[in-house]
Design a protein around this motif. Sequence first.
Motif, PDB file in Angstrom:
ATOM      1  N   ALA A  19      -7.553   7.719  -3.171  1.00 47.88           N
ATOM      2  CA  ALA A  19      -8.055   7.974  -1.671  1.00 47.88           C
ATOM      3  C   ALA A  19      -8.894   9.119  -1.533  1.00 47.88           C
ATOM      4  O   ALA A  19      -9.863   9.438  -0.997  1.00 47.88           O
ATOM      5  CB  ALA A  19      -6.977   7.958  -0.645  1.00 47.88           C
ATOM      6  N   ALA A  63      -2.087   5.973  -5.427  1.00 48.31           N
ATOM      7  CA  ALA A  63      -2.887   5.596  -4.183  1.00 48.31           C
ATOM      8  C   ALA A  63      -3.483   6.709  -3.390  1.00 48.31           C
ATOM      9  O   ALA A  63      -4.461   6.648  -2.932  1.00 48.31           O
ATOM     10  CB  ALA A  63      -2.091   4.829  -3.383  1.00 48.31           C
ATOM     11  N   ASP A  64      -2.665   7.708  -3.239  1.00 47.46           N
ATOM     12  CA  ASP A  64      -3.384   9.027  -2.403  1.00 47.46           C
ATOM     13  C   ASP A  64      -4.072   9.579  -3.329  1.00 47.46           C
ATOM     14  O   ASP A  64      -5.313  10.211  -2.655  1.00 47.46           O
ATOM     15  CB  ASP A  64      -2.112   9.940  -2.174  1.00 47.46           C
ATOM     16  CG  ASP A  64      -1.113   9.235  -0.972  1.00 47.46           C
ATOM     17  OD1 ASP A  64      -1.811   8.610  -0.094  1.00 47.46           O
ATOM     18  OD2 ASP A  64       0.114   9.525  -1.047  1.00 47.46           O
ATOM     19  N   THR A  77      -0.214   4.566   0.017  1.00 47.89           N
ATOM     20  CA  THR A  77      -0.852   5.634   0.500  1.00 47.89           C
ATOM     21  C   THR A  77      -0.042   6.168   1.734  1.00 47.89           C
ATOM     22  O   THR A  77       0.627   5.301   2.399  1.00 47.89           O
ATOM     23  CB  THR A  77      -2.332   5.096   1.122  1.00 47.89           C
ATOM     24  OG1 THR A  77      -2.986   4.344   0.043  1.00 47.89           O
ATOM     25  CG2 THR A  77      -3.006   6.477   1.503  1.00 47.89           C
ATOM     26  N   SER A  78       0.046   7.414   1.747  1.00 50.94           N
ATOM     27  CA  SER A  78       0.716   8.016   2.793  1.00 50.94           C
ATOM     28  C   SER A  78      -0.203   7.910   4.191  1.00 50.94           C
ATOM     29  O   SER A  78      -1.275   8.087   4.082  1.00 50.94           O
ATOM     30  CB  SER A  78       0.864   9.657   2.407  1.00 50.94           C
ATOM     31  OG  SER A  78       1.510  10.218   3.811  1.00 50.94           O
ATOM     32  N   ASP A 135       0.800  -1.324   0.014  1.00 50.69           N
ATOM     33  CA  ASP A 135       0.055  -0.153   0.166  1.00 50.69           C
ATOM     34  C   ASP A 135       0.811   1.062  -0.040  1.00 50.69           C
ATOM     35  O   ASP A 135       1.468   1.495   1.056  1.00 50.69           O
ATOM     36  CB  ASP A 135      -0.921   0.000   1.463  1.00 50.69           C
ATOM     37  CG  ASP A 135      -1.795   1.092   1.266  1.00 50.69           C
ATOM     38  OD1 ASP A 135      -1.757   2.018   0.316  1.00 50.69           O
ATOM     39  OD2 ASP A 135      -2.629   1.336   2.041  1.00 50.69           O
TER      40      ASP A 135
END
Length: 293
Positions: free
Chosen positions: A61, A57-58, A32-33, A30
């Motif tokens: 989201a 990914a960010d 995402t941050s 993943d």
Amino acid sequence: MSTTKEETMTPQLIATCWTSAGDAAPMRADETSPVPLAKRIAAVAQTGWSGIGLVHADLVAARDTIGYPELSRMIRDAGIGIVEVEFLNDWWTTGEERAAANGIRADLFEAAKVLGARHIKVGAGMTEQPLPLSTIAGAFADLADEAAEAGIQLALEATPFSHLRTTQEAVEVVGRSSSPSAGLLIDIWHTAKTGLSHEELWKVVPMERVAAIEVDDGYHKTVGTIFEDTINNRAYCGEGDFDSRTFVERTLEAGWTGPWGVEIISAEHRALPVLDGLKKAQDTALACFPTAG
């Protein structure tokens, strides 16, 4: 209103995605941050960056929660004028791989258009057996044509573990496309790691095809695989072996007038609080510019 030389030479710096992402890294399950977007944007603005980068990914989201229009408003209201998105990959694939890649491509194109992104960063994957250059060039030309129709600029990056292992190969691929969207991304880490000197770089690369420049630093000795080295052991500008200052000077001499991405990907950077990491990344990058205010 008059402008001093120091003001005109103060560079616009982009906090590329991993520079502001906290404990996040490429190719994790993943990406995402863990840093909330609002906090991340505020940190980038507070430390005085001109731009921010966000990874797929960010972006997804954000799209699925606040939406891209609200994300764009947050960035602009914070005074951040430049956005870049990444990372477009697998555009040369077929079958199921291509179907998945097309989904990510659609996501990134949508984000780039709504956010007014300056460019999309484009990679060439990870492989031990690079495809023929003609195959990659044909696929990239098709991608660039699609991007041009959408009004999107591409910035293609050569990496020593990919289908495009050298800057010279990336130059050839971009050169085979007549699309205005077909651009190059030049990152000191990858040019230096493959032995291309700062003096030779701009004899190889046509400045008119460059869409993005990235600065950082690193070491000639590789720890682990070359990919592990690039995500764990980059250094802040001026603190490694690559002579970031000379890279900046030669790039300015070659005529680059655009913003500079600062891409710090390392275990050291990920361990710092986001504000501290952003400040150190900015301070060390600015120190490489001869007249930066």
